[in-house]
Design an enzyme around this catalytic site. Structure first.
Site, short mmCIF file in Angstrom:
data_model
loop_
_atom_site.label_atom_id
_atom_site.label_comp_id
_atom_site.label_asym_id
_atom_site.label_seq_id
_atom_site.Cartn_x
_atom_site.Cartn_y
_atom_site.Cartn_z
N SER A 19 0.86 -1.18 0.00
CA SER A 19 0.00 0.00 0.00
C SER A 19 0.90 1.23 0.00
CB SER A 19 -0.90 -0.01 1.24
OG SER A 19 -1.70 1.16 1.26
N ALA A 34 4.58 4.04 2.98
CA ALA A 34 4.03 2.82 2.37
C ALA A 34 4.17 1.69 3.36
CB ALA A 34 4.79 2.49 1.09
N LYS A 35 3.50 0.60 3.09
CA LYS A 35 3.71 -0.62 3.86
C LYS A 35 3.35 -1.78 2.99
CE LYS A 35 4.68 -1.52 8.24
NZ LYS A 35 5.53 -0.58 8.96
N GLY A 36 4.04 -2.90 3.22
CA GLY A 36 3.72 -4.10 2.46
C GLY A 36 3.74 -5.29 3.38
N ASP A 58 10.20 -5.20 8.80
CA ASP A 58 9.15 -4.94 9.77
C ASP A 58 8.96 -6.26 10.53
OD1 ASP A 58 7.11 -2.59 10.29
OD2 ASP A 58 5.93 -4.42 10.43
#
Ligand code: GLU
Length: 416
Positions: free
Chosen positions: A61, A106-108, A147
């Site tokens: 995202s 962002a993050k995935g 993460d």
């Protein structure tokens, strides 16, 4: 989660709404700030060791890149889904803006328990995920990092796969092994940043004197590095925990001995001498500061009335639900919010990215000095805003971050 506590995405949006109202930003601009610019969902078939094929679900995202390239971690965890990834991506945008580094957010992630996979399965999963999202990544486009459930080894695999497609590109991820262009100090940076702002916030509030007592919940990269920095600064870490449970010693847990045991493959339960407590009990022990450093929604409306510390420092991303936050505020317990407290990781990611682009390596003391300076500046700005406007540190942090983001959106003329 207790009933009445919002889901993570709703909670983040509630805090954004409050900041937008505080700033008097137009309602239609609120949507520009909240909505992710681009989201990708990929299915990832992997041949498992037993010969069967399993399809995993992966996400990226990209929330906002008005202030710089999208930036944020990749999480391997069973709780990963689109809404979760979206909330975490949004937090990254505000985190980068608050510490004033030139990134968006962002993050995935992949919905998977990485501990249940063999190394070969994990490499295959990581490579296929990278191939699935490689076209939206780029050194000046979107730069992932570790993460929950991922680490420097995962970043090395992503860098290798991306480089196979695009040519050698170390700056495509941060949090790499130091031998592959990772920055000195990156693995210690998330907790170090948390301990730095915790110390400043405690001093400003007269909490704990020279040797405050600290509870650290979660002993992953954030929790363990925070514990080490607290001890280095003369604090007493009285309780620590991992998923299996916690250790309590009012005189201070021997963190160096615990690290040695874990490095030798031991478990928390093997640690001799300290009282054993559950994670739930640990959260409600008496101490000066509680650092929830594991996962979201740990402090809820169920346990917030029983928290006995004088201050909470959010090492994890969104460990406090909106309902718990309101209870803590009502009880006069300050909360140093995640977007400030755990920004140390992305700050040193920024240094790593800058070093990769310049092909120049910084020494550890430079990394730590620059990290301290950025964390102190961000803390001071947040504290001053909170005092001047009689709002919580979280409200101040969101407001400052959104003010900067809004200004960047205006200056770039997106909406002209
Ligand atoms: N995953 C970390 C965070 O949530 C680091 C992100 C990064 O360095 O890009 O802040």
């Amino acid at each position: 989660m207790a009933s009445g506590d919002m889901q993570m995405l709703e909670g983040t949006i509630a805090w954004v709404n409050a900041a937008v109202a505080q700033l008097g930003i137009r309602d239609d601009m609120r949507d520009v700030i909240v909505e992710p610019w681009r989201e990708l969902t990929v299915s990832i078939p992997v041949q498992m060791d037993n010969g069967t094929v399993r399809v995993f679900h992966g996400y990226r995202s990209q929330h906002n890149a008005a202030r710089g390239p999208f930036k944020g971690g990749i999480r391997f965890h069973l709780a990963v889904d689109q809404s979760h990834t979206r909330a975490l991506g949004m937090l990254m945008t505000f985190k980068s803006a608050l510490v004033n580094i030139p990134f968006g957010g962002a993050k995935g992630g992949i919905q998977v328990d990485p501990r249940a996979l063999s190394e070969r399965e994990l490499i295959e999963l990581t490579r296929r995920y990278t191939r699935g999202i490689n076209h939206v990544l780029g050194v000046s486009r979107d730069i992932p990092a570790p993460d929950l459930g991922t680490n420097s080894q995962t970043m090395a695999w992503i860098m290798d796969e991306y480089s196979a497609l695009h040519g050698y590109t170390p700056g495509i991820v941060t949090g790499k092994p130091v031998e592959l262009g990772g920055s000195e100090g990156r693995s210690e940076s998330p907790g170090r940043g948390a301990a730095i702002v915790s110390r400043l916030a405690a001093l400003d509030r007269g909490i704990g004197g020279e040797s405050p007592s600290i509870i650290v919940q979660g002993y992953g990269q954030v929790g363990s590095s925070a514990a080490r920095k607290f001890v280095e600064d003369g604090a007493r870490v009285v309780a620590v925990s991992d998923v299996s449970g916690g250790l309590y010693n009012p005189k201070g847990v021997d963190i160096a001995a615990l690290d040695k045991l874990l490095a030798e493959g031991g478990k928390f339960s093997d640690f001799k001498g300290e009282e054993k407590v559950s994670n739930d009990e640990l959260l409600c022990l008496e101490a000066d500061v509680l650092v929830p450093a594991a996962i979201e929604d740990v402090l809820t409306s169920d346990n917030a009335p029983n928290i006995k510390v004088k201050m909470v420092v959010e090492g994890a991303n969104q460990p406090t639900t909106t309902a718990a936050d309101a209870i803590l505020t009502e009880r006069g317990i300050p909360v140093v919010p995640d977007i400030l407290a755990n920004a140390g990781g992305v700050v040193v990611s920024y240094f790593e990215w800058a070093q990769n682009i310049q092909q120049f390596k910084w020494k550890l003391d430079r990394v730590y000095a620059e990290l301290t300076s950025i964390m102190e500046t961000a803390y001071r700005a947040t504290q001053e805003y909170a005092m001047a406007n009689s709002v919580t540190l979280r409200s101040a942090a969101y407001t400052l971050a959104i003010q900067r983001l809004h200004r960047a959106i205006e200056l770039r003329g997106f909406l002209k």
